[in-house]
Design an enzyme around this catalytic site. Structure first.
Site, mmCIF file in Angstrom:
data_model
loop_
_atom_site.group_PDB
_atom_site.id
_atom_site.type_symbol
_atom_site.label_atom_id
_atom_site.label_comp_id
_atom_site.label_asym_id
_atom_site.label_seq_id
_atom_site.Cartn_x
_atom_site.Cartn_y
_atom_site.Cartn_z
ATOM 1 N N LYS A 76 0.838 -1.201 0.000
ATOM 2 C CA LYS A 76 0.000 0.000 0.000
ATOM 3 C C LYS A 76 0.877 1.256 0.000
ATOM 4 O O LYS A 76 2.040 1.214 0.429
ATOM 5 C CB LYS A 76 -0.873 0.029 1.264
ATOM 6 N N ARG A 108 -10.593 -11.453 1.735
ATOM 7 C CA ARG A 108 -11.417 -12.524 1.167
ATOM 8 C C ARG A 108 -10.683 -13.870 1.198
ATOM 9 O O ARG A 108 -11.312 -14.922 1.232
ATOM 10 C CB ARG A 108 -11.830 -12.148 -0.254
#
Length: 503
Positions: free
Chosen positions: A283, A357
């Protein structure tokens, strides 16, 4: 802070006898058109409140406040006037919440330690709701975030006791509502404390220990699976996320079996990424500190379990929390790697920053063993949900059939009841097309378009054997900027949903 329910004369309301309440401060409402609430009228023996409105010392606008002292023929030492808007016949939810929040913040600067509330009737809401919002507001006013500061913040917290006055006929129900409200707020505060804790303190091990403490305090069952046990279950998708960190992963199962033994449980699955660097798909540095909040799903599930434990809710509820860090290193999962989930489905990891996920899918397979009545997963899953719904509303996803429509409506209704709202978004085969992979059964991202929807579609593939809903809380679980901190959401929605299920 201690809360209590009190009554006055058996055949009258508290508002009709407000002038007899002995307290350091009593809180009553006024309106923009210079009208007074019933309780304010009782305190206006010599016209002091009328004079304050006429002089403009208080406007009556929503949330405006004015403190008066030593009113004639009034037992309270102080009277706090709070504006409730322009309609004395219809106090809105928004007006009431704003009023009680401003009152709670202002009253902490009082010299007196006890406060008495005479709550107005709120349009479309019952007394239990009004009590709950008052407890939330007063506890929020003294909530601290300075646990790791060498010098604690100077926060006024003078109010020690809050008495809520009701009619004698309402006292029994009000006491139940108060107990439930306190339990709810205690759950929210746990969620906020976990969320605000830095990732070097709030590790997967800390979340596991928190679950064990809840279990000990409220007589729940708890099991924490370690890496070898997770490997034995073939949760390779989950383990792929933790491959780049030294911090050991944990798989937490916490059971509140308050219902009948034969009743199928509600299962809450919480995403527990205690720090998300993005992994190899690193990130940007700006704002990365806020990725300590990526365990918001786990935190809210633990907070909900604490709340229902304190309530002794007569319902079977199981919390399942896969938790680990997502870090880059020489052993980290790479973009393009293929992993095999517990379900046997293979996943091409196109982006290691779509890791939530990957841990949830194995947890969603694991919960099949409980033969659940319904499964709700809770996750700070996508930035895309913030683009869609901002920071006000949780994203809700389920399949589109009668059974799932009913579950969706239950959650939406609970959100409205709790002032913790959600909005339902679509999923379906058209969106599943975006998740196709040339090399595995499914890719873990579907491109920038409809990012929160394709993330939900990914999870849906692992939930075919039960009724399921997904809550994307990335926009609502924490605030940035000057007000940076965990919000405690969606504990109110989840707790209200479970209370409704318990009846």
């Amino acid at each position: 802070m201690d809360f209590s329910i009190k009554t006055l004369a058996a055949k009258s309301t508290a508002a009709d006898n407000a002038s007899t309440i002995k307290t350091a401060c009593i809180v009553v409402g006024v309106f923009e058109n210079k009208k007074l609430s019933t309780s304010a009228t009782q305190l206006n023996k010599k016209g002091a409140i009328d004079a304050a409105l006429k002089s403009g010392d208080i406007s009556g606008k929503v949330g405006s406040t004015l403190m008066l002292r030593n009113l004639a023929e009034v037992s309270a030492e102080r009277v706090l006037l709070v504006g409730l808007g322009d309609d004395p016949n219809k106090v809105s939810e928004k007006a009431y919440i704003s009023a009680v929040q401003n009152a709670a913040r202002g009253l902490n600067n009082l010299g007196g330690s006890d406060v008495s509330l005479v709550l107005p009737e709120v349009d479309g809401r019952d007394l239990a709701w009004a009590i709950r919002q008052a407890v939330i507001a007063f506890k929020e006013a003294i909530f601290r975030t300075d646990a790791h500061k060498s010098k604690k913040d100077t926060i006024a917290a003078n109010v020690k006791k809050v008495a809520i006055y009701v009619a004698a006929s309402e006292a029994a129900a009000a006491k139940v509502a108060l107990a439930q409200s306190i339990a709810l707020v205690n759950g929210m505060e746990l969620t906020k404390e976990l969320g605000n804790m830095p990732a070097n303190f709030c590790t997967p091990t800390h979340l596991a220990n928190t679950a064990k403490k809840i279990a000990a305090d409220f007589k729940m069952g708890v099991e924490v699976l370690e890496r070898k046990q997770i490997q034995a279950l073939k949760m390779n998708s989950f383990l792929s996320v933790s491959a780049g960190t030294d911090e050991p992963p944990k798989f937490i199962v916490l059971k509140h079996m308050g219902g009948k033994a034969k009743d199928a449980p509600i299962v809450l699955v919480g995403k527990g990424i205690t720090f998300d660097s993005g992994g190899i798909s690193l990130k940007p540095g700006a704002g990365m500190d806020e990725m300590k909040y990526d365990m918001g799903g786990a935190g809210s599930v633990l907070g909900t379990m604490r709340a229902i434990g304190e309530m002794k809710l007569k319902l079977n509820v199981i919390a399942v929390i896969p938790t680990c860090e997502n870090m880059p290193s020489g052993s980290a999962t790479r973009p393009g790697d293929i992993v095999t989930s517990m379900s046997g489905q293979t996943i091409e990891v196109l982006n290691t920053d779509a890791e939530g996920r990957l841990i949830l899918c194995d947890a969603l397979t694991y919960v099949e063993r409980f033969k659940p009545a319904a499964v709700i997963d809770v996750a700070t899953l996508t930035g895309a949900i913030i683009t869609s719904l901002g920071h006000h509303t949780t994203g809700l996803f389920t399949r589109h059939d009668d059974t799932h429509d009913k579950l969706a409506e239950e959650l939406l209704s609970a959100g409205k009841q709790a002032n913790d709202v959600a909005w339902r978004l679509p999923i379906g085969e058209l969106y599943n097309e975006q998740l196709k992979s040339n090399f595995a059964d499914i890719a873990n991202i579907g491109g920038p378009a409809a990012g929160s929807i394709t993330a939900a579609c990914f999870l849906e593939r692992f939930t075919k054997k039960y009724t399921w809903a997904h809550l994307d809380i990335a926009g609502v679980s924490w605030k940035s900027g000057a007000a940076k901190g965990s919000t405690g959401r969606p504990v109110p929605m989840l707790t209200t949903f479970l209370m409704n299920r318990a009846g």
